[in-house]
Design a protein around this motif. Structure first.
Motif, PDB file in Angstrom:
ATOM      1  N   ALA A 183     -16.313  -6.025   8.186  1.00 19.36           N
ATOM      2  CA  ALA A 183     -17.001  -6.865   7.233  1.00 19.36           C
ATOM      3  C   ALA A 183     -18.315  -6.625   6.779  1.00 19.36           C
ATOM      4  CB  ALA A 183     -16.731  -8.476   7.787  1.00 19.36           C
ATOM      5  N   ASP A 184     -18.615  -6.732   5.580  1.00 18.42           N
ATOM      6  CA  ASP A 184     -20.154  -6.616   5.288  1.00 18.42           C
ATOM      7  C   ASP A 184     -20.752  -7.854   5.364  1.00 18.42           C
ATOM      8  OD1 ASP A 184     -19.688  -3.696   4.909  1.00 18.42           O
ATOM      9  OD2 ASP A 184     -18.949  -3.946   2.609  1.00 18.42           O
ATOM     10  N   ALA A 185     -21.843  -7.760   5.783  1.00 19.84           N
ATOM     11  CA  ALA A 185     -22.923  -8.728   6.023  1.00 19.84           C
ATOM     12  C   ALA A 185     -23.605  -9.017   4.395  1.00 19.84           C
ATOM     13  CB  ALA A 185     -23.880  -8.641   6.983  1.00 19.84           C
ATOM     14  N   PRO A 186     -23.571 -10.063   3.822  1.00 19.07           N
ATOM     15  CA  PRO A 186     -24.199 -10.170   2.578  1.00 19.07           C
ATOM     16  C   PRO A 186     -25.711  -9.963   2.664  1.00 19.07           C
ATOM     17  CG  PRO A 186     -23.819 -12.393   3.339  1.00 19.07           C
ATOM     18  CD  PRO A 186     -23.013 -11.312   4.501  1.00 19.07           C
ATOM     19  N   ALA A 187     -26.255  -9.494   1.514  1.00 16.42           N
ATOM     20  CA  ALA A 187     -27.910  -9.656   1.707  1.00 16.42           C
ATOM     21  C   ALA A 187     -28.466 -11.039   1.535  1.00 16.42           C
ATOM     22  CB  ALA A 187     -28.205  -9.031   0.105  1.00 16.42           C
ATOM     23  N   THR A 188     -29.425 -11.153   2.441  1.00 17.70           N
ATOM     24  CA  THR A 188     -29.919 -12.479   2.621  1.00 17.70           C
ATOM     25  C   THR A 188     -31.366 -12.568   1.957  1.00 17.70           C
ATOM     26  OG1 THR A 188     -30.859 -11.914   4.676  1.00 17.70           O
ATOM     27  CG2 THR A 188     -28.440 -12.931   4.621  1.00 17.70           C
ATOM     28  N   PRO A 189     -31.718 -13.548   1.213  1.00 20.48           N
ATOM     29  CA  PRO A 189     -32.971 -13.596   0.683  1.00 20.48           C
ATOM     30  C   PRO A 189     -34.209 -13.750   1.929  1.00 20.48           C
ATOM     31  CG  PRO A 189     -32.044 -15.749   0.483  1.00 20.48           C
ATOM     32  CD  PRO A 189     -30.873 -14.711   0.831  1.00 20.48           C
ATOM     33  N   PRO A 190     -35.403 -13.425   1.557  1.00 15.18           N
ATOM     34  CA  PRO A 190     -36.348 -13.566   2.587  1.00 15.18           C
ATOM     35  C   PRO A 190     -36.441 -15.044   2.924  1.00 15.18           C
ATOM     36  CG  PRO A 190     -37.120 -12.229   0.916  1.00 15.18           C
ATOM     37  CD  PRO A 190     -35.909 -12.708   0.273  1.00 15.18           C
ATOM     38  N   GLY A 191     -36.601 -15.106   4.260  1.00 13.52           N
ATOM     39  CA  GLY A 191     -36.839 -16.630   4.940  1.00 13.52           C
ATOM     40  C   GLY A 191     -35.381 -17.652   4.725  1.00 13.52           C
ATOM     41  N   ALA A 192     -34.258 -16.896   4.725  1.00 14.02           N
ATOM     42  CA  ALA A 192     -32.936 -17.530   4.535  1.00 14.02           C
ATOM     43  C   ALA A 192     -32.811 -18.339   5.981  1.00 14.02           C
ATOM     44  CB  ALA A 192     -31.877 -16.654   4.384  1.00 14.02           C
ATOM     45  N   LEU A 193     -32.549 -19.594   5.740  1.00  8.85           N
ATOM     46  CA  LEU A 193     -32.383 -20.576   6.827  1.00  8.85           C
ATOM     47  C   LEU A 193     -30.992 -20.710   7.353  1.00  8.85           C
ATOM     48  CD1 LEU A 193     -34.482 -23.196   5.203  1.00  8.85           C
ATOM     49  CD2 LEU A 193     -35.406 -22.356   7.323  1.00  8.85           C
ATOM     50  N   ILE A 194     -30.828 -20.976   8.757  1.00 11.16           N
ATOM     51  CA  ILE A 194     -29.630 -21.123   9.468  1.00 11.16           C
ATOM     52  C   ILE A 194     -29.003 -22.476   9.196  1.00 11.16           C
ATOM     53  CG2 ILE A 194     -28.568 -20.793  11.710  1.00 11.16           C
ATOM     54  CD1 ILE A 194     -30.848 -18.808  12.399  1.00 11.16           C
ATOM     55  N   GLN A 195     -27.889 -22.596   8.857  1.00 12.10           N
ATOM     56  CA  GLN A 195     -26.964 -23.714   9.073  1.00 12.10           C
ATOM     57  C   GLN A 195     -26.483 -23.921  10.325  1.00 12.10           C
ATOM     58  OE1 GLN A 195     -26.430 -26.615   6.714  1.00 12.10           O
ATOM     59  NE2 GLN A 195     -25.925 -26.918   8.975  1.00 12.10           N
ATOM     60  N   THR A 196     -27.072 -24.720  11.369  1.00  8.81           N
ATOM     61  CA  THR A 196     -26.332 -25.067  12.504  1.00  8.81           C
ATOM     62  C   THR A 196     -25.085 -25.906  12.191  1.00  8.81           C
ATOM     63  OG1 THR A 196     -27.865 -26.744  12.836  1.00  8.81           O
ATOM     64  CG2 THR A 196     -28.496 -24.570  13.612  1.00  8.81           C
ATOM     65  N   PHE A 197     -24.233 -25.934  13.294  1.00  9.52           N
ATOM     66  CA  PHE A 197     -23.180 -26.817  13.270  1.00  9.52           C
ATOM     67  C   PHE A 197     -22.888 -27.804  14.140  1.00  9.52           C
ATOM     68  CE2 PHE A 197     -22.207 -22.419  11.842  1.00  9.52           C
ATOM     69  CZ  PHE A 197     -21.853 -22.696  10.422  1.00  9.52           C
ATOM     70  N   GLY A 198     -23.949 -27.821  15.049  1.00  6.47           N
ATOM     71  CA  GLY A 198     -23.987 -28.989  16.247  1.00  6.47           C
ATOM     72  C   GLY A 198     -24.945 -28.503  17.423  1.00  6.47           C
ATOM     73  N   PRO A 199     -25.103 -29.538  18.468  1.00  5.91           N
ATOM     74  CA  PRO A 199     -25.908 -29.186  19.399  1.00  5.91           C
ATOM     75  C   PRO A 199     -25.404 -27.992  20.504  1.00  5.91           C
ATOM     76  CG  PRO A 199     -24.711 -31.249  19.674  1.00  5.91           C
ATOM     77  CD  PRO A 199     -24.278 -30.710  18.434  1.00  5.91           C
ATOM     78  N   SER A 200     -25.845 -27.964  21.447  1.00 11.57           N
ATOM     79  CA  SER A 200     -25.499 -26.885  22.500  1.00 11.57           C
ATOM     80  C   SER A 200     -23.921 -27.343  22.741  1.00 11.57           C
ATOM     81  CB  SER A 200     -26.368 -26.911  23.872  1.00 11.57           C
ATOM     82  OG  SER A 200     -25.693 -26.175  24.694  1.00 11.57           O
ATOM     83  N   ARG A 201     -23.440 -26.138  23.236  1.00 11.93           N
ATOM     84  CA  ARG A 201     -22.114 -25.916  23.326  1.00 11.93           C
ATOM     85  C   ARG A 201     -20.962 -26.397  22.263  1.00 11.93           C
ATOM     86  NH1 ARG A 201     -19.970 -23.882  28.745  1.00 11.93           N
ATOM     87  NH2 ARG A 201     -21.826 -23.055  29.468  1.00 11.93           N
ATOM     88  N   THR A 202     -21.443 -26.368  21.059  1.00 17.40           N
ATOM     89  CA  THR A 202     -20.700 -26.719  19.939  1.00 17.40           C
ATOM     90  C   THR A 202     -19.482 -25.688  19.637  1.00 17.40           C
ATOM     91  OG1 THR A 202     -22.176 -28.096  18.578  1.00 17.40           O
ATOM     92  CG2 THR A 202     -20.534 -26.887  17.345  1.00 17.40           C
TER      93      THR A 202
END
Length: 615
Positions: free
Chosen positions: A188-207
């Motif tokens: 799978a190819d990782a898409p090009a990401t814009p500078p400073g792209a932010l991470i979408q988190t899905f939950g707290p620890s142990r999600t």
């Protein structure tokens, strides 16, 4: 006393909006501002987060139970990791990521065992370290030992970049990052990401689904069948009890969830989050700086439009609504558009413009109210002054046509009194004031406006600057009250005179109604609120003719028309007045004649002729 012109106020609104826009734009370049925007992202990105992808990685945790079960001290022998790789491969894992850096050789046999277990499905962690010195900045890359790479494994940078507050919010800027390299291992190819792209988190620890290391060593014993089949396994330190911000922890970092939970998240789980962001395109793009500036300008312009006409409680309500709209808009754009468009700038541009203009308007209104109060406190009753101060717009400055009722009052025989007291001007002044005080009170209590004092005379009018539907009635009632107010003063003067000849006052009152021009009369440097018009002149003439008819009050025909249903009147005469071609009818109040106006009557009172009752 002058209200700001609409054009002048609009220029002030435009300037206020421009200042708010410029201020917000400059502040947006500062570190505290960006930190606050980052905190907003933390909060909004963790409100109703998207669900965890169903095919996401599984975390193989080097945790407390594993230390207890294996009974080994860290670092564990590398042949143990070799056994884990083989076990995961046999359990059907599609790819294996070891978030462990094997940078130095260890036991030769253990290293060989791990090298034998390597393959194209395995990704090992590499690292970069930036050393800053006064002379130069040096970047050192730490790679796995060559034998592991020669065995077929890949190396990916597991380094992460923290924001200035020590929080992980952004995707790693490396094209050969750990998560991106794992994706390459499964084709799978990782898409090009814009500078400073932010991470979408899905939950707290142990999600993420987490399996203890010791369980993954023997999946047939500890795990349900096919638990790992087709899944990506990421191995790394992940304690069961997530470390706190205060306590810290090895390979654990603050994320957008940390402000909510106070807990750090393990590096292995962060790598799993980064992988899903890349694999499913869930990362969040920062809005272009030019778009942010445009939004700031839009916020200021919307606020200027909102306060273009006036400010008030609606300004506060509108500002609160704007805050809500910008916040909801930001959340929707973040969640469904996957764009980080900080609402702080346009919100503060809107609120700053609205509140600053509101403060200016409030200060201007207070200044105008003080001016109104100062200008009219000597001429109006306190109740009317308060009404006018609360709503200065009811005062049309500069002159307007209004139908008003005018009253003139003068002291009879004052010249003789003044002549007798010419050697004591202070006593004369005090005596005049003693008379004018009750006469003025009679006007003010009847809701009239005192126009001016002309020596011993008073000019007043009704129905300006505030509306008074019964202005004619109130003016005549004020005249009657003035006549009654003279007697108590005369009794006081008689008592003060003792055996001497007392001074005795008598007054004449003329009242007339008609259309006049009312407003500020005078020069730019000095003016008075006054009335001009033919009706004013006639009221003055009527006051002068009271001495000819032996009655203290004469009323013009237009006034009589307004009040005849409320006050009993007697027609006195038709008289010629200077400046009028036709004779005018004049009236007096019946009670002053000692007669009721129920039939035509005649009187022998001196100086009165042709008295007729109102039909």
């Amino acid at each position: 006393m002058r209200a700001a012109s609409p054009d002048r106020r609009r220029r002030a609104v435009a300037i206020t909006a421009a200042i708010a826009f410029a201020t917000v734009t400059l502040l947006s370049l500062t570190s505290p501002w960006r930190l606050f925007e980052a905190r907003l992202f933390d909060y909004f990105s963790t409100v109703m987060p998207p669900p965890l992808p169903a095919d996401g990685p599984v975390v193989i945790a080097i945790d407390e139970p594993s230390f207890a079960e294996l009974g080994l001290q860290w670092p564990w022998p590398r042949d143990v990791h070799a056994r884990l790789v083989e076990a995961l491969r046999q359990a059907g894992a599609s790819a294996i990521g070891l978030d462990i850096i094997f940078a130095e050789p260890s036991n030769e046999q253990a290293d060989a065992a791990l090298a034998d277990a390597m393959g194209s499905d395995v990704t090992l962690a590499a690292d970069v370290t930036r050393i800053e010195t006064a002379q130069a900045d040096q970047v050192i890359r730490v790679e796995p030992i060559p034998s592991l790479i020669e065995g077929g494994a890949r190396a990916g940078l597991s380094s992460i970049v923290l924001d200035r507050d020590g929080t992980l919010r952004r995707l790693p800027p490396y094209p050969d990052g750990f998560a991106a390299t794992i994706l390459e291992s499964i084709g799978a190819d990782a898409p090009a990401t814009p500078p400073g792209a932010l991470i979408q988190t899905f939950g707290p620890s142990r999600t993420y689904p987490t399996i203890s290391y010791y369980q993954a060593l023997d999946p047939e014993t500890f795990l349900p069948p096919d638990t790992l089949r087709g899944r990506i396994a990421i191995v790394g330190l992940s304690l069961q009890s997530a470390p706190t911000v205060e306590g810290g922890g090895a390979d654990a970092y603050a994320t957008s969830w940390t402000p909510r939970t106070g807990r750090l998240i393990a590096g292995a789980e962060l790598q799993a989050t980064i992988l899903d962001n890349l694999r499913h395109g869930l990362f969040i793009r920062p809005a272009p700086f030019a778009a942010v500036i445009a939004a700031n300008l839009l916020g200021a312009m919307l606020a200027a439009y909102a306060v273009w006409g006036a400010t008030g409680w609606r300004t506060i309500a509108g500002s609160l609504l704007a805050v809500g709209v910008f916040a909801v808009g930001y959340f929707l754009l973040l969640r469904f558009g996957r764009i980080h468009f900080p609402p702080l700038g346009p919100t503060l541009a809107f609120v700053g413009t609205a509140l600053a203009q509101g403060a200016q308007d409030y200060a201007s209104e207070r200044k105008l109210r003080k001016s109104v109060t100062r200008a009219f406190s000597q001429y109006l009753s306190p109740a009317l002054v308060e009404k006018l101060a609360r709503d200065p717009s009811r005062l049309k400055l500069g002159g307007e046509k209004r139908t008003i009722t005018i009253l003139f009052c003068d002291v009879r025989g004052f010249t003789t009194i003044a002549e007798s007291m010419k050697d004591d001007p202070e006593k004369l002044t005090a005596l005049v004031n003693r008379l004018l005080n009750p006469l003025s009170e009679a006007v003010l209590e009847a809701g009239g406006t005192i126009d001016k004092y002309i020596g011993d005379a008073i000019m007043a009018f009704w129905n300006a600057p505030l509306d008074d539907p019964d202005h004619a009635v109130h003016a005549v009632e004020a005249g009657l009250a003035m006549i009654r107010a003279v007697e108590p003063l005369n009794r006081e003067l008689a008592a003060e005179a003792g055996n001497g000849a007392p001074i005795r006052f008598a007054i004449g009152v003329g009242v007339n109604t008609g259309e006049c021009v009312v407003g500020n009369m005078g020069s730019d440097r000095r003016f008075d609120y006054s009335a001009l018009g033919d009706a004013v002149n006639l009221a003055s003439r009527l006051e002068g003719r009271t001495k000819d008819y032996g009655t203290p009050l004469l009323v013009g025909d237009e006034t009589a028309r307004h009040i005849r249903d409320r006050i009993d009147l007697v027609e006195v005469d038709r008289i010629s007045v200077k400046g009028k071609a036709e004779a005018v009818t004049v009236w007096t109040v019946a009670s002053l004649m000692g007669a009721r106006p129920i039939a035509a009557v005649e009187t022998e009172a001196p100086g009165i002729a042709n008295l007729k009752a109102v039909p």
